[in-house]
Design an enzyme around this catalytic site. Structure first.
Site, short mmCIF file in Angstrom:
data_model
loop_
_atom_site.label_atom_id
_atom_site.label_comp_id
_atom_site.label_asym_id
_atom_site.label_seq_id
_atom_site.Cartn_x
_atom_site.Cartn_y
_atom_site.Cartn_z
N LYS A 1 -4.07 -11.59 1.89
CA LYS A 1 -4.33 -10.21 2.35
C LYS A 1 -5.48 -9.70 1.49
O LYS A 1 -5.28 -9.24 0.37
CB LYS A 1 -3.06 -9.36 2.15
CG LYS A 1 -2.95 -8.11 3.01
CD LYS A 1 -4.06 -7.11 2.86
CE LYS A 1 -3.98 -6.28 1.60
NZ LYS A 1 -5.14 -5.35 1.46
N SER B 1 -5.58 -3.11 -9.37
CA SER B 1 -5.45 -2.09 -10.42
C SER B 1 -4.05 -2.19 -11.08
O SER B 1 -3.10 -2.69 -10.47
CB SER B 1 -5.65 -0.71 -9.82
OG SER B 1 -4.69 -0.49 -8.81
N CYS C 1 -13.75 -6.34 -13.38
CA CYS C 1 -12.64 -6.23 -14.32
C CYS C 1 -13.04 -6.73 -15.69
O CYS C 1 -12.37 -6.47 -16.68
CB CYS C 1 -11.45 -7.03 -13.81
SG CYS C 1 -11.83 -8.77 -13.70
P1 NAD Z 1 -6.27 -1.82 -5.82
O1 NAD Z 1 -5.14 -2.01 -6.76
O2 NAD Z 1 -6.50 -0.49 -5.24
O3 NAD Z 1 -6.10 -2.81 -4.55
C1 NAD Z 1 -5.87 -4.19 -4.72
C2 NAD Z 1 -5.12 -4.70 -3.52
O4 NAD Z 1 -3.86 -4.08 -3.45
C3 NAD Z 1 -5.82 -4.42 -2.19
O5 NAD Z 1 -5.71 -5.55 -1.37
C4 NAD Z 1 -5.05 -3.23 -1.64
O6 NAD Z 1 -5.02 -3.22 -0.23
C5 NAD Z 1 -3.66 -3.42 -2.21
N1 NAD Z 1 -2.98 -2.16 -2.48
C6 NAD Z 1 -3.54 -0.98 -2.85
N2 NAD Z 1 -2.60 -0.04 -3.06
C7 NAD Z 1 -1.40 -0.64 -2.82
C8 NAD Z 1 -0.06 -0.19 -2.88
N3 NAD Z 1 0.26 1.06 -3.21
N4 NAD Z 1 0.92 -1.07 -2.57
C9 NAD Z 1 0.63 -2.33 -2.23
N5 NAD Z 1 -0.64 -2.80 -2.15
C10 NAD Z 1 -1.65 -1.98 -2.45
O7 NAD Z 1 -7.58 -2.39 -6.55
P2 NAD Z 1 -9.09 -2.32 -6.05
O8 NAD Z 1 -9.57 -0.92 -6.13
O9 NAD Z 1 -9.24 -3.06 -4.77
O10 NAD Z 1 -9.79 -3.21 -7.18
C11 NAD Z 1 -10.19 -2.71 -8.42
C12 NAD Z 1 -9.15 -2.97 -9.48
O11 NAD Z 1 -8.87 -4.37 -9.58
C13 NAD Z 1 -9.62 -2.57 -10.88
O12 NAD Z 1 -8.55 -1.95 -11.54
C14 NAD Z 1 -9.99 -3.89 -11.53
O13 NAD Z 1 -9.92 -3.89 -12.94
C15 NAD Z 1 -8.95 -4.77 -10.94
N6 NAD Z 1 -9.35 -6.16 -11.02
C16 NAD Z 1 -8.72 -6.93 -11.96
C17 NAD Z 1 -9.09 -8.24 -12.10
C18 NAD Z 1 -8.40 -9.11 -13.11
O14 NAD Z 1 -8.60 -10.32 -13.04
N7 NAD Z 1 -7.62 -8.58 -14.02
C19 NAD Z 1 -10.10 -8.79 -11.29
C20 NAD Z 1 -10.70 -7.97 -10.34
C21 NAD Z 1 -10.32 -6.66 -10.22
#
Ligand code: NAD
Length: 500
Positions: free
Chosen positions: A175, A228, A283
């Site tokens: 997804k 996140s 990240c």
């Molecule tokens: P996000 O958490 O908003 O979304 C990530 C995924 O989760 C998406 O596919 C989204 O559709 C889904 N999602 C969002 N809200 C949800 C919920 N309430 N319940 C279930 N699923 C949900 O993150 P983003 O804005 O797409 O990406 C940025 C974040 O990702 C930043 O915090 C960044 O640091 C982090 N990140 C971390 C790494 C790592 O390896 N640690 C790598 C890349 C990005």
């Protein structure tokens, strides 16, 4: 004009959704909606699970060498489609092409690693662990695995997951982020061209509704998440409650610590790249500089000069260093943090809100921002902003600098800039962060190591990719064998067996 609809990819072909909810996919460089994405539901997921279940039965029995051959072919196809994939990343994410190409390469490297699966899946064998008794272990696939990925690496992060899961003999449901899903579709199509049987890799689209359906589905055995921290916490707990094996990687606030003996010019160049590359939407971005007092002024001057020189504009234009942010909402959130920093009394040296590109009516652009004299209780220091905002703190010595990194909620990456080996060694041994760079600003491990932070940057016991990936996507079976002769005496013995 009729918008293009991006369908799910289920059982080897495009499938329209039964949902009537749709989201917008933007070109962040223009602000235009370029396609519509279904917000999938339980029914859509069920179709994907049926396909993945059917495919698993034969894929898990396919020889390891055949599975590796599919990966070799996949690598070839990824390389011949490099340009198309790079352009797709830039179109929907906004990052500049050279950065998109680099992120794709880091994903392809995981496929390189997956090609070595015949070697990686070798088990262990011990003969004569007891008299006439041998023991061995094998790694077997688990079943249907799943992955939910963030917007900031639309090719690389999905490729941290599915190539390893699949080459281990599992089927997979991905997804991707609803903000830039097209790259995942192309990655799935190329897997089919590489010879992957239909149903082994499926891509479903949507938001919380379909993620919850994945988390609750009893046939899905593993859940990999990158995104996140609040969502990572949520999915880790829900997946665990539902009996799934889970790895959930979260957010970050990566510090660069600069000691007095560092080469300031080289250090400033590295920090600028790591802070503003991909508009800070990484990240592993450096978002905090911690400078020892004696070098803070000269470092600040260099950072300011270099940040002012950055060219901001559409990622497709190779003259630009930095593209737009992902959405208008995200841009507004980052601008709000800049305001909070100003209100809390930090020294705003460069205000991205004042950059001419920020006020143009096309695209979600924001200029680079630099704060100095930031304090450790300010929100611009504590929170992950995920934009082109770099904050600088000044400290009196090395131990105060390390204490800051160690006390922070996040522990994803950290970098130390120094020419002193003993300081570097102490830092590596003591810092409470999962990925450490010494004079390396973005220490993303190569695919034959593994990726993962500490503290609130990860939930679950497993890092992602590398041997951690192989272990995560397989179950160990340990076999003890004995081949007694037919006429050998064997008395009844109710004691716990021990070896002799
Ligand atoms: P996000 O958490 O908003 O979304 C990530 C995924 O989760 C998406 O596919 C989204 O559709 C889904 N999602 C969002 N809200 C949800 C919920 N309430 N319940 C279930 N699923 C949900 O993150 P983003 O804005 O797409 O990406 C940025 C974040 O990702 C930043 O915090 C960044 O640091 C982090 N990140 C971390 C790494 C790592 O390896 N640690 C790598 C890349 C990005």
């Amino acid at each position: 004009m009729e918008q293009k609809i991006i369908d799910h990819w289920i059982n080897g072909s495009f499938k329209s959704s039964s949902s009537d909810r749709f989201g917008d996919v933007f070109n962040p460089a223009t602000g235009e909606v370029i396609s519509k994405l279904p917000m999938g539901n339980k029914k859509d997921l069920e179709e994907a699970v049926i396909a993945a279940e059917g495919a698993y039965a034969s894929w898990s029995k396919t020889s390891i060498t055949k599975r590796a051959q599919v990966m070799f072919k996949y690598k070839e196809l990824l390389e011949s489609h490099r340009e198309e994939l790079t352009e797709l990343i830039t179109l929907e994410h906004g990052k500049v092409l050279i950065d998109a190409a680099g992120s794709l390469q880091r994903g392809i490297e995981v496929v390189d690693f997956a090609c070595g699966i015949p070697h990686l899946l070798k088990g262990e064998y011990s003969e004569q662990v007891g008299t006439g008794v041998d023991c061995y272990s094998i790694r077997q696939p688990i079943g249907i695995c799943s992955g939910v990925t963030p917007f900031n690496f639309p090719a690389m992060v999905p490729m941290w997951m599915f190539p390893i899961a699949i080459v281990c003999g599992n089927s997979f449901i991905l997804k991707p982020s609803e903000k830039d899903p097209s790259c995942s579709m192309k990655l799935a199509e190329l897997m089919q061209q590489a010879g992957l049987p239909d149903g082994v890799l499926n891509v479903v689209h949507g938001d919380k509704e379909i993620v919850d359906a994945i988390l609750e589905h009893p046939s899905i055995k593993t859940f990999s998440f990158v995104g996140s921290t609040p969502v990572a916490q949520y999915v880790h707990s829900k997946a665990s409650d539902n009996g799934k094996r889970v790895q959930a990687l979260g957010g970050a606030k990566n510090h660069a610590i600069v000691l007095a003996d560092a080469d300031i010019e080289q250090t400033a160049n590295s920090i600028i790249g790591a802070a503003y590359g991909s508009a800070g939407e990484r990240c592993m971005a450096i978002s905090v500089v911690v400078a020892i007092d004696s070098v803070a002024d000269s470092l600040k001057d260099k950072l300011l000069d270099k940040a002012k020189e950055l060219k901001i504009g559409p990622g497709q234009n190779s003259e630009n260093d930095m593209g737009p942010l992902i959405t208008a909402e995200h841009k507004a959130k980052v601008m709000d943090y800049i305001q909070q920093g100003q209100d809390s009394g930090a020294d705003l040296l460069l205000d991205g809100r004042q950059h001419p590109v920020t006020s143009q009516d096309k695209g979600f652009f924001l200029g680079p921002t630099l704060f100095d004299h930031v304090k450790s209780d300010m929100s611009i220091y504590l929170d992950e902003i995920f934009g082109p905002v770099l904050v600088m703190l000044r400290v009196k010595d090395f131990s105060e600098a390390m204490e800051l990194a160690n006390q922070h909620q996040f522990g994803n990456g950290v970098a130390l800039f120094t020419s002193k080996g003993s300081a570097a060694r102490e830092f590596v041994n003591s810092v409470q962060v999962g990925m450490v760079g010494i004079n390396v600003a973005i220490p993303v491990p190569l695919s034959f190591y593994s990726f993962g932070g500490w503290k609130d940057s990860i939930y679950g016991a497993s890092n992602i990719y590398g041997m951690d990936g192989v272990r995560f996507y397989t179950r160990t079976k340990t076999v003890t064998t004995r081949w007694p002769d037919i006429d050998e005496d064997q008395d009844i013995n109710l004691a716990m067996p021990t070896v002799d």
